[in-house]
Design an enzyme around this catalytic site. Structure first.
Site, PDB file in Angstrom:
ATOM      1  N   ASP A  81       0.868  -1.197   0.000  1.00  0.00           N
ATOM      2  CA  ASP A  81       0.000   0.000   0.000  1.00  0.00           C
ATOM      3  C   ASP A  81       0.897   1.237   0.000  1.00  0.00           C
ATOM      4  OD1 ASP A  81      -2.343   1.600   0.205  1.00  0.00           O
ATOM      5  OD2 ASP A  81      -2.161   1.684   2.378  1.00  0.00           O
ATOM      6  N   SER A  82       0.257   2.391  -0.161  1.00  0.00           N
ATOM      7  CA  SER A  82       1.014   3.645  -0.094  1.00  0.00           C
ATOM      8  C   SER A  82       1.371   4.005   1.346  1.00  0.00           C
ATOM      9  CB  SER A  82       0.186   4.784  -0.694  1.00  0.00           C
ATOM     10  OG  SER A  82      -1.039   4.881   0.013  1.00  0.00           O
ATOM     11  N   TYR A 113      -1.088   8.715  -2.578  1.00  0.00           N
ATOM     12  CA  TYR A 113      -1.168   8.423  -4.007  1.00  0.00           C
ATOM     13  C   TYR A 113      -2.288   9.196  -4.723  1.00  0.00           C
ATOM     14  CZ  TYR A 113       1.970   4.279  -4.077  1.00  0.00           C
ATOM     15  OH  TYR A 113       3.040   3.429  -4.055  1.00  0.00           O
ATOM     16  N   CYS A 156      -4.454  -1.557  -2.089  1.00  0.00           N
ATOM     17  CA  CYS A 156      -4.605  -0.119  -2.337  1.00  0.00           C
ATOM     18  C   CYS A 156      -5.458   0.060  -3.589  1.00  0.00           C
ATOM     19  CB  CYS A 156      -3.226   0.504  -2.534  1.00  0.00           C
ATOM     20  SG  CYS A 156      -3.268   2.241  -2.982  1.00  0.00           S
ATOM     21  N   ASN A 157      -6.612   0.699  -3.429  1.00  0.00           N
ATOM     22  CA  ASN A 157      -7.491   0.930  -4.588  1.00  0.00           C
ATOM     23  C   ASN A 157      -6.848   1.874  -5.593  1.00  0.00           C
ATOM     24  OD1 ASN A 157     -10.571   0.029  -3.681  1.00  0.00           O
ATOM     25  ND2 ASN A 157      -9.281   0.584  -1.950  1.00  0.00           N
ATOM     26  N   CYS A 174     -10.994   2.940  -0.198  1.00  0.00           N
ATOM     27  CA  CYS A 174      -9.592   3.231   0.114  1.00  0.00           C
ATOM     28  C   CYS A 174      -9.298   2.410   1.361  1.00  0.00           C
ATOM     29  CB  CYS A 174      -9.401   4.718   0.394  1.00  0.00           C
ATOM     30  SG  CYS A 174      -7.775   5.114   1.100  1.00  0.00           S
ATOM     31  N   HIS A 228      -7.363   2.721   3.699  1.00  0.00           N
ATOM     32  CA  HIS A 228      -7.172   3.469   4.942  1.00  0.00           C
ATOM     33  C   HIS A 228      -8.486   3.679   5.709  1.00  0.00           C
ATOM     34  CE1 HIS A 228      -3.228   4.488   3.347  1.00  0.00           C
ATOM     35  NE2 HIS A 228      -2.938   5.148   4.444  1.00  0.00           N
TER      36      HIS A 228
HETATM   37  N1  DGL Z   1      -4.869   3.162   0.771  1.00  0.00           N
HETATM   38  C1  DGL Z   1      -4.929   3.661  -0.550  1.00  0.00           C
HETATM   39  C2  DGL Z   1      -6.174   3.197  -1.281  1.00  0.00           C
HETATM   40  O1  DGL Z   1      -6.714   2.157  -0.989  1.00  0.00           O
HETATM   41  C3  DGL Z   1      -4.612   5.103  -0.834  1.00  0.00           C
HETATM   42  C4  DGL Z   1      -4.235   6.046   0.256  1.00  0.00           C
HETATM   43  C5  DGL Z   1      -3.465   7.256  -0.251  1.00  0.00           C
HETATM   44  O2  DGL Z   1      -2.387   7.053  -0.831  1.00  0.00           O
HETATM   45  O3  DGL Z   1      -3.942   8.373  -0.036  1.00  0.00           O
HETATM   46  O4  DGL Z   1      -6.638   3.829  -2.190  1.00  0.00           O
END
Ligand code: DGL
Length: 262
Positions: A10-11, A42, A74-75, A189, A191
């Site tokens: 993930d990011s 991201y 990570c989406n 997301c 997060h």
């Molecule tokens: N956790 C990531 C997602 O599922 C992106 C979070 C980010 O980089 O802001 O999209």
């Protein structure tokens, strides 16, 4: 056959919401968690630059860890780069994380569904295609937040996150049309499940907050043979941060997830 790990990427720390579900189904496996925190967030990256960054990171990660399977938790990354990764590294199976639009469309009673994601995921052609393919009978409202993943990182590190800022970010998810109301919000997301209880408390009315982590874990488990107990204690799970310098709170968080930072 050496004990090859499962790599979860993930990011930032959002992929931990996927890792915890994958571990429930595959407790005998070894995991490498990778956070591209040097690239976080991201959501606002230019697409070609982000695609090139992630493919090049994986060239190194796959060489170093030789995972049996890689989960893009990570989406924002999956909707951009999953097909490039599969093409560049055909010998590694990849599992992605995409907005749970199909299950939301199957479950909604009002026909009003919102997708809460980063601005990147909201912009992607991949996301539009999911709506066209699986939710054309629904009204799907895409909500891109620039700040929620950063708030989630703060919240999980036990830093204060102001209610009014979170309330303002989730407010566009709640749509009324006559006597119909949004009844499902897709957490698109990884997060955001860390903030799910805050979302529930601040929501103007109750909705289902759809977290796809368990479904991703089931899909990942279905791709691997069950592993026999080796009898010896498995090697420790590890976490890598591309910044090379996660802060104290992040180190403590990784420790609480049983991940040793390397
Ligand atoms: N956790 C990531 C997602 O599922 C992106 C979070 C980010 O980089 O802001 O999209």
């Amino acid at each position: 056959m050496p004990d090859r790990p499962i790599l979860v990427f993930d990011s930032g720390i959002g992929g931990l919401t996927v890792l915890r579900e994958v571990r429930v189904l595959m407790p005998e496996r070894r995991f490498v968690y990778v956070a591209d925190d040097a690239g976080f967030s991201y959501g606002d990256w230019e697409e070609d630059a982000l695609r090139a960054r992630i493919v090049s990171l994986f060239r190194e990660l796959l060489r170093e860890h030789a995972p049996e399977l890689a989960i893009i938790a990570c989406n924002t990354a999956t909707t951009l780069v999953l097909s490039d990764l599969r093409e560049a590294f055909p010998e590694t199976p990849f599992v992605g994380t995409v907005p749970a639009i199909k299950p939301a469309a199957e479950r909604t009673r009002s026909g009003l569904v919102s997708v809460l994601a980063t601005p990147g995921t909201v912009r992607r052609a991949y996301t539009r295609d999911l709506i066209d393919s699986f939710a054309s009978q629904c009204e799907v409202n895409l909500v891109g937040s620039k700040t929620l993943s950063t708030h989630a990182e703060r919240h999980i590190r036990q830093e204060a996150v102001p209610d009014d800022e979170i309330r303002a970010e989730i407010a566009p998810c709640f749509v009324e049309d006559g006597d119909r109301h949004t009844d499902i919000v897709v957490l698109a997301c990884t997060h955001y499940p860390f903030l799910a209880n805050v979302f529930r408390r601040l929501a103007p009315w109750p909705v289902d907050w759809l977290d796809p982590a368990e479904a991703i874990a089931r899909h990942a488990a279905s791709l691997l043979e069950p592993k026999a107990e080796s009898g010896s204690a498995p090697d420790e799970d590890i976490a890598r941060f591309t910044s090379g310098a996660p802060d104290f709170a992040t180190r403590r968080l990784m420790q609480s997830f049983g991940l040793a930072i390397v």
